[in-house]
Motif scaffolding. Structure first.
Motif, PDB file in Angstrom:
ATOM      1  N   SER A 154     -29.930  19.183  21.347  1.00  0.00           N
ATOM      2  CA  SER A 154     -30.458  18.183  21.752  1.00  0.00           C
ATOM      3  C   SER A 154     -31.033  18.856  22.853  1.00  0.00           C
ATOM      4  CB  SER A 154     -29.126  17.344  22.200  1.00  0.00           C
ATOM      5  OG  SER A 154     -28.345  17.984  23.112  1.00  0.00           O
ATOM      6  N   ARG A 163     -19.068   7.861  13.084  1.00  0.00           N
ATOM      7  CA  ARG A 163     -19.166   8.611  14.162  1.00  0.00           C
ATOM      8  C   ARG A 163     -19.873   8.089  15.227  1.00  0.00           C
ATOM      9  NH1 ARG A 163     -19.179  14.090  13.347  1.00  0.00           N
ATOM     10  NH2 ARG A 163     -19.491  14.540  15.708  1.00  0.00           N
ATOM     11  N   ASP A 170     -23.055  11.228  19.285  1.00  0.00           N
ATOM     12  CA  ASP A 170     -23.037  12.493  18.587  1.00  0.00           C
ATOM     13  C   ASP A 170     -24.043  12.600  17.509  1.00  0.00           C
ATOM     14  OD1 ASP A 170     -20.621  13.364  20.078  1.00  0.00           O
ATOM     15  OD2 ASP A 170     -19.392  12.674  18.224  1.00  0.00           O
ATOM     16  N   ARG A 203     -27.627  13.057  19.049  1.00  0.00           N
ATOM     17  CA  ARG A 203     -27.607  14.504  19.613  1.00  0.00           C
ATOM     18  C   ARG A 203     -28.039  15.473  18.404  1.00  0.00           C
ATOM     19  NH1 ARG A 203     -24.140  18.350  19.629  1.00  0.00           N
ATOM     20  NH2 ARG A 203     -22.572  16.622  19.239  1.00  0.00           N
ATOM     21  N   ILE A 204     -27.309  15.636  17.420  1.00  0.00           N
ATOM     22  CA  ILE A 204     -27.294  16.594  16.558  1.00  0.00           C
ATOM     23  C   ILE A 204     -28.769  16.214  15.477  1.00  0.00           C
ATOM     24  CG2 ILE A 204     -26.271  17.136  13.933  1.00  0.00           C
ATOM     25  CD1 ILE A 204     -23.445  16.484  15.677  1.00  0.00           C
ATOM     26  N   HIS A 207     -14.961  16.771  11.450  1.00  0.00           N
ATOM     27  CA  HIS A 207     -16.100  16.774  12.210  1.00  0.00           C
ATOM     28  C   HIS A 207     -17.213  17.814  12.301  1.00  0.00           C
ATOM     29  CE1 HIS A 207     -14.820  13.030  14.932  1.00  0.00           C
ATOM     30  NE2 HIS A 207     -15.061  12.652  13.452  1.00  0.00           N
ATOM     31  N   ASP A 255     -20.773  17.940  11.344  1.00  0.00           N
ATOM     32  CA  ASP A 255     -22.007  18.138  12.367  1.00  0.00           C
ATOM     33  C   ASP A 255     -22.850  19.313  11.418  1.00  0.00           C
ATOM     34  OD1 ASP A 255     -20.738  16.418  14.026  1.00  0.00           O
ATOM     35  OD2 ASP A 255     -19.915  18.009  15.567  1.00  0.00           O
TER      36      ASP A 255
END
Length: 282
Positions: free
Chosen positions: A136, A162, A166, A169-170, A259, A263
């Motif tokens: 990010s 989610r 998160d 950003r990913i 998670h 991710d």
């Protein structure tokens, strides 16, 4: 119009692990499919090798380290990135040597980022596993002197359960990282006005695209995690639809709420979707 045909373009990375889940030789089976060059009679398909790498990372088996380390030298950056993600998930200290070796020579920024994350996760956990995702960054994107295209990335439409932060950003980080790596894409600042965008396009003679990025609900059916990312491509700043590029991949053996797996797979799939955009829209 040829571009409109891209609406039906789908890159669904299909894993073969359902066949081998109960097989005694699953490591050998997957290692053979990760091997490059492939054995006689096997197709040279980076998607098969990518999925084999991710499947090896989900085995929790020491024997998976050796074929994954060899996979760090694969000619495909997609495969090398998947191998780094798999080694991070496998979380064996025995993989640190090959990860550090590859980090010293890796030229692809996205792959190098995943290798560094794998090294840091394994080092900090003493061999334990940990989640992580795409890069990010705040602030304006760096100036790209040789850019041909001007790209505005939408806020990420999050259809998963989610936290929005998160996913933003990913996924945004993975898309931006891939485009930056390609070298022809200048990213637009968030919240840019139409008049400001037109001024940049005119001054630098760039072609504009707006990417509306969405992440579909996670699918944990059949004992695996499936992640799908879709990019709807528009002109910019006019926002006339040009087409669509969906991408997807499956992570075998992931349990609901994993998670770390979410991710890692979001990062890989979002980067692949960005790559497909770059390949098909000029």
């Amino acid at each position: 119009m040829a571009r409109l045909a891209l609406r039906i373009l789908a890159v669904a990375i299909v894993l073969l692990t359902s066949i081998v889940a109960a097989a005694d030789g699953r490591i050998d089976f997957l290692a053979e499919r990760l091997r490059y060059p492939p054995a006689a009679g096997q197709a040279d398909d980076f998607r098969v090798r990518t999925n084999a790498a991710l499947a090896l990372g989900a085995t929790n088996d020491d024997a998976a380290v050796s074929p994954l380390c060899r996979g760090l030298d694969d000619p495909s950056e997609v495969v090398r990135q998947a191998v780094a993600v798999a080694l991070k998930r496998l979380a064996r200290s025995s993989s640190l040597d090959c990860l550090r070796r590859r980090a010293s020579v890796e030229s692809n920024s996205s792959v190098k980022l995943q290798i560094q994350r794998a090294i840091e996760a394994i080092d900090s956990a003493g061999g334990g596993s940990g989640g992580g995702g795409g890069g990010s960054g705040g602030g304006d994107a760096p100036y790209v002197a040789g850019a041909k295209y001007y790209v505005s990335i939408s806020p990420i439409a999050n259809k998963t359960d989610r936290a929005a932060g998160d996913v933003e950003r990913i996924v945004r980080g993975a898309v931006a990282s891939k485009l930056a790596q390609l070298g022809e894409y200048q990213l637009a600042p968030a919240g840019e006005s139409n008049s400001a965008a037109k001024a940049v396009l005119a001054k630098r003679q760039l072609k504009g695209f707006y990417l509306a990025v969405s992440v579909e609900p996670f699918d944990y059916s059949d004992g695996s995690l499936r992640v799908r990312v879709k990019i709807a491509v528009f002109s910019y700043p006019g926002r006339d639809l040009r087409g669509e590029v969906p991408a997807g991949a499956t992570f075998p053996g992931a349990r609901p709420g994993d998670h770390g797996a979410e991710d890692q797979l979001m990062n890989v799939v979002a980067g692949r979707a960005a790559e497909l955009f770059a390949q098909n829209f000029k």
